[in-house]
Design an enzyme around this catalytic site. Structure first.
Site, mmCIF file in Angstrom:
data_model
loop_
_atom_site.group_PDB
_atom_site.id
_atom_site.type_symbol
_atom_site.label_atom_id
_atom_site.label_comp_id
_atom_site.label_asym_id
_atom_site.label_seq_id
_atom_site.Cartn_x
_atom_site.Cartn_y
_atom_site.Cartn_z
ATOM 1 N N TYR A 158 43.885 33.004 32.443
ATOM 2 C CA TYR A 158 45.061 32.126 32.256
ATOM 3 C C TYR A 158 45.598 32.260 30.834
ATOM 4 O O TYR A 158 46.789 32.579 30.644
ATOM 5 C CB TYR A 158 44.694 30.664 32.546
ATOM 6 N N ARG A 305 30.926 21.919 30.628
ATOM 7 C CA ARG A 305 31.704 22.661 31.632
ATOM 8 C C ARG A 305 31.871 24.094 31.133
ATOM 9 O O ARG A 305 32.260 24.299 29.969
ATOM 10 C CB ARG A 305 33.069 21.987 31.806
ATOM 11 N N GLY A 307 33.267 27.446 29.874
ATOM 12 C CA GLY A 307 34.587 27.785 29.328
ATOM 13 C C GLY A 307 35.108 26.788 28.312
ATOM 14 O O GLY A 307 36.055 27.068 27.580
#
Ligand code: WQD
Length: 350
Positions: A158, A305, A307
């Site tokens: 992304y 989490r 990333g």
């Protein structure tokens, strides 16, 4: 007199992805500032109901075109119908985890879509483009606050797709020096229009902290999952630069006005941070939301989490120097407005 080709100073603004969370708020700010807008959206992550709500605010009436920025014939029809004063390009996909699983889809939609759009702008000699970029192009910053000259090391497809688009637009600007292009790097847009009529309506389980907290406050979720309290931060939880989505929207109006007034730089795609310049931790956000709404926000500490990075917040001074913009709304106003939207629309636009 502005020497750029093709564009008019008072024609409509095309907002791609304009039915989305950021897009509807930008639309509200543009119409409040007197612009006519045309929204192009394929509703893959939005709904026409959001545009109905936007048009109910009494700020003007956005024209809506359903379609995709890959559709070159559609873009030719849209750009032939009016002399646009500029384009704000938001259409794209933006979930970090999803991008790791589906890189081809992310590069096709984000990079392919931007390429199709800017090629149509060149064909129709529309000179002004504001691109919705992201602070994740910086990756895990070496020093804080993060300024535009920090190293660019995105850590997922992304963020890499957004950086590729910035670099592609830099090459287009160099080849078409009559264009005026800006890439705005958003930190963490949150909150909602003070009317409570438009806001964030993520599909399914929210990835992001604010909608998850708001859905917990309204009872749609049981508790907030705090992803790690062992980060190298004062209270151990992640720190981000949250800014009110209306401040983000006003930043786009200020940037477009700057371009219409002859700003921008020939041959350059100017990258500009849109951030508050302040960092807030997860536990501080939960506390602020509780104080602003009086609602209990149960939470549970879980592991980190994948990333995530510990902390980042913006150096926002370039936007202030270039087009006189700073974020004005406080964390308390963010929480109040986000709650105002969520409590009035517990199931979003449905
Ligand atoms: C914020 C903080 C989490 C959810 C992402 C994208 C970015 C932009 C904004 C598109 C972090 C913690 C989160 C939860 C938590 N999107 N958190 N529980 O990751 O900074 O940015 O969204 O442009 O590109 O990367 O935002 O809201 O997901 O996380 O504890 O349920 O909240 O660990 O510290 P993020 P976020």
């Amino acid at each position: 007199m502005n020497s750029v080709k093709g564009s008019s100073r008072d024609g409509p603004v095309l907002v791609t992805g304009g039915a989305g969370y950021i897009g509807t708020h930008i639309g509200a700010a543009l119409m409040k500032a007197g612009h006519r807008i045309v929204i192009l959206d394929n509703f893959s992550n939005s709904t026409p109901l959001a545009v109905d709500r936007l048009n109910s605010l009494g700020l003007g009436c956005a024209e809506l075109v359903e379609g995709d920025v890959h559709d070159e014939a559609l873009l030719d029809r849209v750009f032939s119908a009016d002399r646009f004063s500029g384009v704000i390009h938001l259409a794209g996909v933006k979930a970090v985890g999803e991008s790791v699983a589906e890189p081809i889809r992310y590069y096709d939609i984000n990079v392919g879509g931007a390429l199709s759009l800017v090629a149509a702008m060149v064909r129709h000699q529309i000179s002004r483009l504001i691109f919705s970029s992201t602070a994740t192009v910086y990756g895990d910053p070496a020093k804080l606050p993060v300024a535009e000259d920090a190293s660019l090391q995105p850590e997922h497809p992304y963020g890499r797709s957004k950086l590729m688009i910035e670099q592609m637009l830099q090459d287009v600007a160099a080849a078409q020096p009559w264009m005026r292009i800006m890439s705005l790097r958003y930190f963490n847009p949150v909150g909602a229009h003070p009317s409570g009529r438009i806001g964030e309506d993520p599909k399914g389980i929210p990835n992001n902290l604010f909608p998850y907290i708001a859905q917990t406050a309204v009872g749609v979720r049981d508790e907030v999952r705090v992803f790690g309290d062992d980060w190298p931060t004062p209270d151990g939880t992640g720190i981000r630069d949250y800014l009110h989505v209306m401040d983000v929207a006003e930043g786009h109006v200020a940037a477009l006005t700057h371009l219409i007034d002859g700003g921008g730089k020939s041959g350059r795609n100017l990258a500009v941070n849109l951030g508050s310049g302040h960092g807030t931790s997860v536990l501080e956000v939960i506390r602020a939301f509780r104080e602003a709404t009086g609602r209990e926000i149960p939470y549970r500490i879980l592991g980190r989490r994948p990333g995530d990075v510990a902390a980042y917040w913006a150096d926002p001074t370039y936007a202030e120097r270039l087009f006189g913009w700073t974020a004005k709304l406080s964390m308390a106003e963010i929480c109040r407005d986000h709650w105002n939207w969520q409590s009035a629309n517990p199931d979003g636009y449905k």
